[in-house]
Design a protein around this motif. Structure first.
Motif, PDB file in Angstrom:
ATOM      1  N   MET A  28       1.297  -0.899  -0.158  1.00 29.27           N
ATOM      2  CA  MET A  28       0.078   0.171  -0.077  1.00 29.27           C
ATOM      3  C   MET A  28       1.171   1.329   0.143  1.00 29.27           C
ATOM      4  SD  MET A  28      -2.468   1.265  -0.355  1.00 29.27           S
ATOM      5  CE  MET A  28      -4.433  -0.200   1.095  1.00 29.27           C
ATOM      6  N   PHE A  29       0.345   2.180  -0.711  1.00 25.28           N
ATOM      7  CA  PHE A  29       1.171   3.092  -1.556  1.00 25.28           C
ATOM      8  C   PHE A  29       0.243   4.952  -0.718  1.00 25.28           C
ATOM      9  CE2 PHE A  29       3.283  -0.309  -4.036  1.00 25.28           C
ATOM     10  CZ  PHE A  29       4.443  -0.166  -3.409  1.00 25.28           C
ATOM     11  N   GLU A  30       0.997   5.694  -0.587  1.00 20.64           N
ATOM     12  CA  GLU A  30       0.317   7.101  -0.122  1.00 20.64           C
ATOM     13  C   GLU A  30       1.058   7.908  -0.226  1.00 20.64           C
ATOM     14  OE1 GLU A  30      -2.214   5.389   4.309  1.00 20.64           O
ATOM     15  OE2 GLU A  30      -2.030   7.286   3.688  1.00 20.64           O
ATOM     16  N   ALA A  31       0.343   9.483  -1.248  1.00 21.18           N
ATOM     17  CA  ALA A  31       1.235  10.299  -1.851  1.00 21.18           C
ATOM     18  C   ALA A  31       0.557  11.417  -0.919  1.00 21.18           C
ATOM     19  CB  ALA A  31       0.554  10.337  -2.786  1.00 21.18           C
ATOM     20  N   PRO A  32       0.861  12.077  -0.518  1.00 19.54           N
ATOM     21  CA  PRO A  32       0.343  13.685   0.788  1.00 19.54           C
ATOM     22  C   PRO A  32      -0.330  14.591  -0.081  1.00 19.54           C
ATOM     23  CG  PRO A  32       2.166  13.637   0.490  1.00 19.54           C
ATOM     24  CD  PRO A  32       2.533  12.261  -0.357  1.00 19.54           C
ATOM     25  N   TRP A  33      -0.795  15.078  -0.155  1.00 17.25           N
ATOM     26  CA  TRP A  33      -1.394  16.106  -1.113  1.00 17.25           C
ATOM     27  C   TRP A  33      -0.494  17.594  -1.716  1.00 17.25           C
ATOM     28  CZ3 TRP A  33      -6.483  18.143   2.387  1.00 17.25           C
ATOM     29  CH2 TRP A  33      -6.847  16.802   2.724  1.00 17.25           C
ATOM     30  N   PRO A  34      -0.323  17.432  -2.792  1.00 16.64           N
ATOM     31  CA  PRO A  34      -0.103  18.972  -2.965  1.00 16.64           C
ATOM     32  C   PRO A  34      -0.487  20.286  -3.096  1.00 16.64           C
ATOM     33  CG  PRO A  34      -1.034  18.183  -4.870  1.00 16.64           C
ATOM     34  CD  PRO A  34      -1.356  17.325  -4.141  1.00 16.64           C
ATOM     35  N   GLU A  35       0.322  21.032  -3.294  1.00 15.25           N
ATOM     36  CA  GLU A  35       0.026  22.296  -2.171  1.00 15.25           C
ATOM     37  C   GLU A  35      -0.850  22.337  -2.465  1.00 15.25           C
ATOM     38  OE1 GLU A  35       2.825  26.920  -1.686  1.00 15.25           O
ATOM     39  OE2 GLU A  35       3.406  24.798  -2.819  1.00 15.25           O
TER      40      GLU A  35
END
Length: 350
Positions: A327-334
């Motif tokens: 499982m991978f997660e990516a934070p919200w962009p600015e």
């Protein structure tokens, strides 16, 4: 998440045996970057009476039917060890053997474009794609794409169809993509997607008040008049989107959407269809809707958000080699974070 190993009678299990320029290929005398592919598949009675070129295209769908027909004619694709014509009718018990040396599958050029790599090993590459990057070259976008970047980062991806891509996200959608680094991984990941066992979660900000979560199960096809758009129409491809409400504002809602299928523009089309188009969507919500009495900051933020508020936040899959759940997660962009922050401060729910 569901296991990618779950069976699907329409998707054949394939026995892969890849040989490249490693110590296992000491008789390999051609270009050291080429890959020799050796695949076998045992037919059963479900293939009885079908043309061999049609069967091969079903089994090895990453190759075009024309390419497979040529391999049949050239003796690279054998039936029970024998050369047959593309119109050969299957008896339903044959062993297919494909032995080829792959050539470059793309004319795109490598470009030294930085990549936000979330994870990488010998088989897969997980990338957090920025807003504005086109995934695959096309008309008007032959450079600066993710494919161009992949070819520079990993030159052997040139041997794979679509440079190892197994799915895409829109140019102005940010977030996670998985890319295969070899054919075994590409076939396996494509099969997982077809089995609907790849877990894809998107963060979305839409117009209007959504009360509760639900499922949108509506077919999608190309718009009959505006060919830039997709639309919900009978006769389209099955499309299913599950969603949950995560945060409510006065005039907007932040939701998480989970794709069961992956049709072009699926989330954008489905939410527009139920009357909750995405903030900033230039195709399906071309007119900015500013609430009456909105502050100057909210007004400027909504008008200045020039892309669909859609971020591929989570990606779950079964590793094609180790068979482990990942499982991978990516934070919200600015820009996405700023949009939500402004809604929290300027459009808070009562």
């Amino acid at each position: 998440m569901s296991q990618a190993q779950s069976s699907n009678s329409n998707i054949p299990e394939t026995d892969f045996n890849l040989l490249d320029d490693s110590e296992d290929a000491d008789n390999h005398t051609s270009d050291p970057t080429a890959t020799r592919l050796s695949l076998q598949f045992q037919l059963d009675e479900s293939y009885l009476g079908q043309r061999i070129d049609q069967v091969a295209a079903l089994i090895w769908s990453d190759f075009s039917r024309e390419k497979l027909k040529q391999w049949l004619k050239d003796g690279h694709l054998l039936v029970n060890g024998n050369t047959v014509k593309p119109k050969y009718k299957c008896e339903g018990n044959e062993l297919l053997s494909l032995n080829v040396e792959l050539e470059a599958q793309t004319n795109s050029q490598p470009e030294n474009i930085p990549l936000d790599i979330v994870y990488e090993d010998d088989d897969i590459l997980v990338i957090n794609k920025p807003v504005g990057m086109v995934v695959h070259p096309g008309a008007g976008n032959i450079t600066g794409t993710l494919v161009n970047a992949l070819l520079f980062h990993y030159p052997k991806s040139a041997e794979l169809s679509r440079a190892g891509l197994v799915h895409r996200i829109d140019k102005d959608t940010s977030g996670l993509l998985v890319v295969a680094k070899n054919l075994e991984a590409q076939f396996d990941l494509s099969k997982q997607l077809a089995n609907k066992s790849v877990y894809r979660i998107y963060d979305v900000v839409v117009y209007g008040n959504m009360i509760a979560g639900g499922t949108i199960d509506e077919p999608i096809k190309r718009h009959p008049v505006d060919r830039v758009k997709m639309t919900v129409l009978p006769g389209g491809k099955d499309a299913v989107t599950h969603y949950n409400v995560k945060e409510r504002f006065q005039h907007f809602t932040r939701v998480q959407a989970r794709l069961e299928t992956g049709r072009t523009h699926q989330i954008r089309v489905h939410f527009s269809y139920i009357g909750h188009g995405l903030i900033g969507d230039p195709v399906y919500m071309p007119r900015v809707r500013v609430p009456a009495g909105a502050s100057e900051l909210l007004n400027e933020t909504l008008r200045g958000f020039k892309r669909q508020a859609l971020h591929a936040a989570k990606l779950g899959l079964v590793h094609p080699r180790t068979k482990q759940d990942m499982m991978f997660e990516a934070p919200w962009p600015e820009d996405f974070s700023q949009l939500v922050d402004v809604l929290r401060s300027e459009n808070a729910a009562y």
